[in-house]
Design an enzyme around this catalytic site. Structure first.
Site, short mmCIF file in Angstrom:
data_model
loop_
_atom_site.label_atom_id
_atom_site.label_comp_id
_atom_site.label_asym_id
_atom_site.label_seq_id
_atom_site.Cartn_x
_atom_site.Cartn_y
_atom_site.Cartn_z
N ARG A 1 15.37 -12.91 45.99
CA ARG A 1 15.31 -12.56 47.42
C ARG A 1 16.57 -11.81 47.86
NH1 ARG A 1 12.61 -16.98 46.35
NH2 ARG A 1 10.53 -17.21 47.20
N HIS B 1 -3.54 -16.73 46.69
CA HIS B 1 -2.11 -16.79 46.97
C HIS B 1 -1.51 -18.16 46.65
CE1 HIS B 1 1.00 -14.69 49.81
NE2 HIS B 1 1.56 -15.15 48.72
N SER C 1 10.01 -11.82 43.40
CA SER C 1 11.40 -12.17 43.70
C SER C 1 12.29 -12.15 42.46
CB SER C 1 11.47 -13.55 44.38
OG SER C 1 10.93 -13.51 45.67
N PRO C 2 12.20 -11.09 41.63
CA PRO C 2 13.04 -11.03 40.43
C PRO C 2 14.51 -10.84 40.74
CG PRO C 2 11.92 -8.94 40.74
CD PRO C 2 11.36 -9.88 41.77
N TYR D 1 1.02 -11.22 55.04
CA TYR D 1 2.25 -10.48 55.34
C TYR D 1 2.09 -9.69 56.64
CZ TYR D 1 3.25 -11.34 50.34
OH TYR D 1 3.45 -11.91 49.11
#
Length: 328
Positions: free
Chosen positions: A207, A124, A203-204, A56
């Site tokens: 997005r 990841h 990402s609940p 990130y």
């Protein structure tokens, strides 16, 4: 703040975590001062579970998270990830799960975070060219060395999870899970529950789409990576907006926001599930926390299931190339 046991290895976290990716990468409108305020406000409100990754911002997100959270080190759980390799200019170079790389990546993350240990260290993405036993074996050595407390995987397939767990107990699996991404219910959730592995839902809020804040493709700035997501494009966008409008109606009836309804639904799927909605703004952080007060009845859950069954979303979660690294 409510807390939950994440997995069965002794890790306890706040019932809602904070995804930090957007503070440094992928989404537009980044503001470091506001990101710092958001991190500090999260600690103030009782959130202790913070999620980042070495990719990130090509390391910049770890530096930011580490700098802000260092004064609270004994109060927080810092999770980071390795395996997605990027060049200094952000170009994606591939996935690396080789044992020697695992150790190099961990040392680099510790340095950027400015901490002596990582609470939860994830792979990841699974490297298809390296047996998972070798990767997790190297991760286990990090635990023995005191550099890592607990191990996790992200977007791994059920059989890979089983193989990894035999080498060293896996504390958490992180995978996308929301009202428009429910495929984990078929095989992944039953597997981690059988093995006593906690589930971290990233990402609940789809997005940001499930919040209702995005009404047109044109609302996404040119540098926003969601422009490349199949679910945000063309006819898929229109069809998915129909789902959002139904969620908005249910939220109005419930007296909460669409985001709170979507998060409450994820949390209602099990005590072993911890969502980590990402935000870079204090107002959305506070709104998301309001989901902890939203209790859905059995009838409301049935109604939500009716409008958002498995497979309801139009379009794949990621572009085709990225989907190839999922579920290995």
């Amino acid at each position: 703040m409510q807390t939950k046991a994440l997995g069965t290895q002794g890790l306890t976290v706040s019932a809602l975590g904070l995804g930090c990716m957007g503070m440094s990468d992928f989404y537009s409108g980044r503001d470091e001062a506001e990101a710092i305020r958001t991190l500090e406000r999260a600690v103030e409100l009782g959130i202790n579970f913070f999620d980042t990754a070495d990719m990130y911002g090509v390391g910049e997100n770890e530096k930011l998270v580490g700098r802000v959270l260092r004064p609270y080190r004994d109060q927080v759980v810092i999770a980071t990830k390795f395996g997605n390799v990027r060049a200094p200019d952000g170009t994606f170079l591939g996935i690396n799960g080789r044992p020697e790389y695992v150790k190099q990546a961990c040392d680099a993350s510790l340095k950027r975070l400015g901490v002596d240990y990582i609470d939860l260290y994830y792979q990841h993405r699974v490297d298809p060219n390296v047996p998972i036993e070798e990767t997790v074996g190297a991760m286990a050595e990090l635990v023995k060395a005191g550099k890592v407390r607990f191990l996790g995987l992200s977007e791994a397939g059920a059989q890979t999870i089983r193989r990894a767990h035999k080498v060293h107990p896996i504390t958490a699996l992180q995978t996308e899970y929301s009202l428009w991404s429910r495929d984990v219910e078929d095989e992944i959730l039953p597997t981690v529950r059988e093995l006593g592995i906690g589930f971290v839902a990233y990402s609940p809020l789809g997005r940001g789409f499930l919040t209702g804040a995005i009404r047109r493709f044109e609302d996404l700035p040119e540098d926003d990576y969601r422009r490349h997501s199949p679910r945000f494009q063309g006819e898929n966008f229109k069809r998915n907006l129909d789902l959002v409008e139904k969620i908005e109606r249910l939220a109005r009836e419930k007296g909460c926001t669409p985001a709170q309804l979507a998060l409450a639904w994820v949390m209602a799927q099990g005590e072993d599930i911890v969502p980590i909605p990402g935000t870079k703004r204090v107002k959305y952080l506070e709104e998301n926390l309001g989901a902890l007060e939203v209790k859905l009845t059995a009838e409301e859950l049935r109604e939500i299931d009716a409008i958002a069954p498995k497979g309801v979303a139009a379009g794949a979660r990621y572009p085709e190339a990225s989907m190839r690294s999922i579920g290995i």
